[in-house]
Design an enzyme around this catalytic site. Structure first.
Site, mmCIF file in Angstrom:
data_model
loop_
_atom_site.group_PDB
_atom_site.id
_atom_site.type_symbol
_atom_site.label_atom_id
_atom_site.label_comp_id
_atom_site.label_asym_id
_atom_site.label_seq_id
_atom_site.Cartn_x
_atom_site.Cartn_y
_atom_site.Cartn_z
ATOM 1 N N ASN A 148 -51.735 -11.316 5.607
ATOM 2 C CA ASN A 148 -51.984 -10.795 6.947
ATOM 3 C C ASN A 148 -50.832 -9.938 7.481
ATOM 4 O O ASN A 148 -51.044 -9.044 8.283
ATOM 5 C CB ASN A 148 -52.283 -11.927 7.932
ATOM 6 C CG ASN A 148 -51.388 -13.130 7.755
ATOM 7 O OD1 ASN A 148 -51.252 -13.657 6.647
ATOM 8 N ND2 ASN A 148 -50.767 -13.561 8.814
ATOM 9 N N SER A 196 -63.249 -15.704 8.377
ATOM 10 C CA SER A 196 -63.240 -15.817 9.833
ATOM 11 C C SER A 196 -63.869 -14.560 10.432
ATOM 12 O O SER A 196 -63.454 -13.442 10.137
ATOM 13 C CB SER A 196 -61.784 -15.938 10.292
ATOM 14 O OG SER A 196 -61.731 -15.856 11.692
ATOM 15 N N CYS A 321 -37.684 -12.474 18.910
ATOM 16 C CA CYS A 321 -36.324 -12.794 19.378
ATOM 17 C C CYS A 321 -36.413 -13.974 20.336
ATOM 18 O O CYS A 321 -37.284 -13.995 21.189
ATOM 19 C CB CYS A 321 -35.738 -11.629 20.156
ATOM 20 S SG CYS A 321 -35.867 -10.088 19.287
HETATM 21 N N1 PLP Z 1 -55.796 -16.930 7.373
HETATM 22 C C1 PLP Z 1 -55.295 -15.692 7.561
HETATM 23 C C2 PLP Z 1 -54.793 -14.911 6.391
HETATM 24 C C3 PLP Z 1 -55.262 -15.146 8.852
HETATM 25 O O1 PLP Z 1 -54.758 -13.918 9.041
HETATM 26 C C4 PLP Z 1 -55.737 -15.920 9.940
HETATM 27 C C5 PLP Z 1 -55.663 -15.400 11.321
HETATM 28 O O2 PLP Z 1 -54.791 -14.660 11.684
HETATM 29 C C6 PLP Z 1 -56.264 -17.197 9.687
HETATM 30 C C7 PLP Z 1 -56.266 -17.666 8.381
HETATM 31 C C8 PLP Z 1 -56.801 -18.057 10.783
HETATM 32 O O3 PLP Z 1 -58.093 -17.648 11.145
HETATM 33 P P1 PLP Z 1 -58.726 -18.065 12.555
HETATM 34 O O4 PLP Z 1 -58.102 -17.202 13.587
HETATM 35 O O5 PLP Z 1 -60.185 -17.805 12.396
HETATM 36 O O6 PLP Z 1 -58.458 -19.518 12.736
#
Ligand code: PLP
Length: 377
Positions: A148, A196, A321
């Site tokens: 992410n 998601s 920060c």
């Molecule tokens: N896994 C990854 C790689 C994510 O980027 C996120 C959310 O930012 C999640 C899991 C969590 O998903 P949710 O917001 O649906 O709980």
């Protein structure tokens, strides 16, 4: 405003919103009730399940609705650990989302052994270390499909193949990838896959877990008999139909959307170069289209974020920060990024609605902010 934080969340797809509103207004029956009015809700659920299954080449009975990525990830890790009486070894990576990392930490406290695999400077998992970390007690590997923060895509198919040769199960958190790049669960061979909706233009608070047919996983939530008795709780029919609509729309337009976000990405990077701004691009060449982690030396990511915010430009940062010091994200730390460079990191994540002009405007605003910071220091 310019919204360029699509890895955080995305705008709801118009078709999905329409279906959602229609469902909330007209089809509010509880899908578990036996009377005619509720049968439409049941039908909506079944159709949405089929639609989602088709998008990832799964079977209907392999899709389980959840509240999102966090729940799906927790379900796999905690379910698997409890099935093995907390006497087993789980392999994961250092750059997973906290919904994986903290779930693994929580089962570690109950007896599970865990290995957190290192990544290289591009956030790519070290395959040798992965292969060598699997031992007699390993039962599950959980490796994210795409990161992410920096967008790096792992070679899930290869890692999964290896895990299967050794008779371990394989889970991938595909939250960032699904709906943006092609995902075929049969080709990948994975046993579990988390998704998601709000990351692919669906609503928040809804997602799903793919569980390969024949694989056992105990329920995370106890209650009613919904979702084949594995995920209790009245189904959020409106959000589910919207999720299916958004996923189908995105999957039908993957190539077009990819071209459009890559154009934005290219325009942004070229403009930074043209403006002679010193920057370091983080992550691997094989990354999520439109996800750009970029560090500006002698700058703080958080300051950039707030100044961009004042101009109506929304991005994310890789560091935060507090009053004492700058906290660098666990992902950038795992990549061994020089601390001073890491402090100046922001993440820009373009989505299908962004334009090249917006990408260029962001680069110009960054230049202005960096010049102001230099002038003041
Ligand atoms: N896994 C990854 C790689 C994510 O980027 C996120 C959310 O930012 C999640 C899991 C969590 O998903 P949710 O917001 O649906 O709980």
């Amino acid at each position: 405003m310019i919204y360029a934080d699509n890895a955080a969340t995305t705008k709801l797809d118009e078709g999905a919103l329409k279906k959602m509103l229609q469902c909330l207004e007209m089809e509010y029956g509880n899908a578990s009730q036996p009377y005619a009015f509720a049968r439409t809700s049941k039908k909506i659920l079944n159709e949405a399940r089929t639609q989602i299954a088709e998008c990832i080449n799964a079977k209907d009975n392999e899709i389980f609705f959840t509240s999102g990525g966090t729940e799906s990830n927790n379900w796999v890790i905690k379910g698997f650990a409890s099935l093995h009486n907390y006497d087993c070894h789980i392999v994961t990576s250092q750059i997973e989302h906290h919904s994986v990392l903290n779930a693994v930490k929580s089962v570690e406290a109950l007896g599970i052994a865990a290995s957190y695999i290192e990544v290289n400077a591009g956030a790519l998992l070290d395959k040798e270390i992965f292969f060598n970390s699997l031992n007699r007690k390993t039962g599950l590997a959980s490796i994210m499909f795409a990161n992410n923060e920096v967008g790096t895509i792992q070679n899930v198919e290869e890692l999964c193949n290896y895990a299967h040769q050794k008779k371990y199960l394989f889970h991938t958190d595909a939250v960032q990838a699904i709906g943006h790049i092609k995902i075929d669960v049969k080709e990948l061979g994975v046993d579990f896959l988390s998704a998601s909706a709000h990351k692919f233009n669906g609503p928040k608070g809804i997602g799903f877990l793919y569980i390969r047919e024949g694989i056992r996983l105990p329920a995370l939530l106890d209650g009613g008999n919904q979702e084949y008795g594995l995920r209790a709780g009245t189904e959020n029919t409106a959000a589910i139909i919207a999720m299916a609509t958004a996923l189908e729309n995105n999957c039908n337009n993957i190539d077009k959307n990819k071209r459009s976000v890559l154009e934005c990405e290219d325009a942004f990077v070229k403009e930074l170069e043209k403006l002679n701004i010193l920057f370091v691009r983080n992550g691997s060449v094989h990354h999520l289209p439109g996800n750009i982690s970029v560090s500006f030396p002698e700058t703080e990511g958080e300051i950039l974020l707030h100044r961009l915010d004042l101009k109506g430009i929304y991005v994310s940062t890789g560091s935060a920060c507090d009053s004492m010091r700058t906290q660098i994200s666990h992902v950038l730390r795992a990549m061994n990024l020089d601390a001073q460079i890491a402090e100046g990191t922001i993440r820009i994540s373009f989505g299908k609605d962004n334009t090249k002009d917006e990408a260029i405007a962001i680069a110009h605003e960054i230049k202005n902010i960096i010049e102001q910071i230099r002038y003041m220091s």
